[in-house]
Motif scaffolding. Structure first.
Motif, PDB file in Angstrom:
ATOM      1  N   UNK A  34     -18.206 -12.764  14.224  1.00 46.55           N
ATOM      2  CA  UNK A  34     -18.000 -12.237  12.870  1.00 46.55           C
ATOM      3  C   UNK A  34     -18.618 -13.178  11.850  1.00 46.55           C
ATOM      4  N   UNK A  35     -18.659 -12.723  10.617  1.00 48.04           N
ATOM      5  CA  UNK A  35     -19.157 -13.564   9.544  1.00 48.04           C
ATOM      6  C   UNK A  35     -18.882 -12.958   8.194  1.00 48.04           C
ATOM      7  N   UNK A  36     -19.109 -13.744   7.164  1.00 47.50           N
ATOM      8  CA  UNK A  36     -18.804 -13.345   5.798  1.00 47.50           C
ATOM      9  C   UNK A  36     -19.835 -12.366   5.253  1.00 47.50           C
ATOM     10  N   UNK A  48     -21.611  -3.277   3.382  1.00 54.34           N
ATOM     11  CA  UNK A  48     -20.387  -2.677   3.921  1.00 54.34           C
ATOM     12  C   UNK A  48     -19.866  -3.553   5.058  1.00 54.34           C
ATOM     13  N   UNK A  49     -18.580  -3.463   5.359  1.00 55.35           N
ATOM     14  CA  UNK A  49     -18.057  -4.254   6.478  1.00 55.35           C
ATOM     15  C   UNK A  49     -18.769  -3.948   7.805  1.00 55.35           C
ATOM     16  N   UNK A  50     -19.057  -2.686   8.090  1.00 56.62           N
ATOM     17  CA  UNK A  50     -19.731  -2.354   9.351  1.00 56.62           C
ATOM     18  C   UNK A  50     -21.149  -2.910   9.383  1.00 56.62           C
ATOM     19  N   UNK A  51     -21.876  -2.808   8.270  1.00 56.57           N
ATOM     20  CA  UNK A  51     -23.224  -3.396   8.223  1.00 56.57           C
ATOM     21  C   UNK A  51     -23.157  -4.904   8.432  1.00 56.57           C
ATOM     22  N   UNK A  52     -22.175  -5.555   7.812  1.00 58.41           N
ATOM     23  CA  UNK A  52     -22.011  -7.005   7.970  1.00 58.41           C
ATOM     24  C   UNK A  52     -21.659  -7.349   9.416  1.00 58.41           C
ATOM     25  N   UNK A  53     -20.772  -6.570  10.032  1.00 58.48           N
ATOM     26  CA  UNK A  53     -20.384  -6.820  11.425  1.00 58.48           C
ATOM     27  C   UNK A  53     -21.599  -6.716  12.338  1.00 58.48           C
ATOM     28  N   UNK A  61     -12.208 -14.586   0.643  1.00 56.10           N
ATOM     29  CA  UNK A  61     -13.433 -14.383   1.401  1.00 56.10           C
ATOM     30  C   UNK A  61     -13.227 -13.229   2.366  1.00 56.10           C
ATOM     31  N   UNK A  62     -14.299 -12.482   2.589  1.00 53.36           N
ATOM     32  CA  UNK A  62     -14.239 -11.340   3.491  1.00 53.36           C
ATOM     33  C   UNK A  62     -15.226 -11.555   4.632  1.00 53.36           C
ATOM     34  N   UNK A  63     -14.794 -11.166   5.805  1.00 56.73           N
ATOM     35  CA  UNK A  63     -15.587 -11.346   7.002  1.00 56.73           C
ATOM     36  C   UNK A  63     -15.467 -10.068   7.828  1.00 56.73           C
ATOM     37  N   UNK A  64     -16.487  -9.783   8.650  1.00 57.30           N
ATOM     38  CA  UNK A  64     -16.440  -8.597   9.501  1.00 57.30           C
ATOM     39  C   UNK A  64     -17.083  -8.920  10.844  1.00 57.30           C
ATOM     40  N   UNK A  65     -16.558  -8.274  11.894  1.00 59.17           N
ATOM     41  CA  UNK A  65     -17.086  -8.540  13.221  1.00 59.17           C
ATOM     42  C   UNK A  65     -16.866  -7.394  14.186  1.00 59.17           C
TER      43      UNK A  65
END
Length: 161
Positions: free
Chosen positions: A42-44, A50-55, A4-8
């Motif tokens: 943060x969240x998945x 993209x990680x930045x958009x998710x963060x 699982x991938x998460x970004x914050x």
């Protein structure tokens, strides 16, 4: 099966000394813990984000506020227990904690009871000096404090944002 991938986003401010904003994990599993029970907001995310958009999205979902208009510093990726990969970005901004509206999640509690209850994803937020934040943060996320200190001493170009 992929991890699982998460970004914050790790917000920081200088008041005049460095402080970071972290949140205590919500829900019954974390309610009586303080050490290693805090996280960056943060969240998945999935393959279409993209990680930045998710963060940025997770910051807004968890805090109920728009992401501050500022530059982002990449802090890289760490692997948490259980294998989750967390990507973090640092952003310098102050935040009025009185304006925060914490996001929630649903959980069957007690387990196997059939009762679905709603809990905040983060049940409280606080500004801490990095030394105070270190013992509170989930162990793998402590690396982000070290990387932030490095970036502030030797500035790198900001991430796209």
């Amino acid at each position: 099966m992929a991890a699982k991938r998460s970004a914050g986003i790790l917000l920081f401010r200088r008041q005049p000394d460095l402080q970071v904003l972290i949140g205590h994990l919500g829900g019954p599993l974390w309610s009586r813990r303080d050490a290693a029970a805090w996280s960056i907001p943060k969240g998945e995310y999935g393959p279409d984000e993209t990680p930045l958009d998710a963060a940025r999205r997770e910051f807004t979902e968890e805090l109920g506020l728009p992401v501050p208009a500022t530059e982002f510093l990449e802090l890289g990726v760490v692997r948490q227990g259980g294998g989750k990969q967390v990507t973090a970005y640092a952003a310098e901004a102050d935040l009025d904690l009185d304006r925060v509206v914490l996001g929630t999640f649903e959980l069957e509690w007690p387990p196997r009871s059939g009762k679905i209850q709603r809990y905040p994803e983060l049940d409280r937020l606080a500004w801490f000096a990095p030394e105070e934040a270190r013992d509170r943060l989930i162990a793998a996320q402590r690396e982000f404090l070290d990387r932030l200190a490095e970036r502030l001493l030797m500035p790198h170009p900001p991430a796209a944002g």
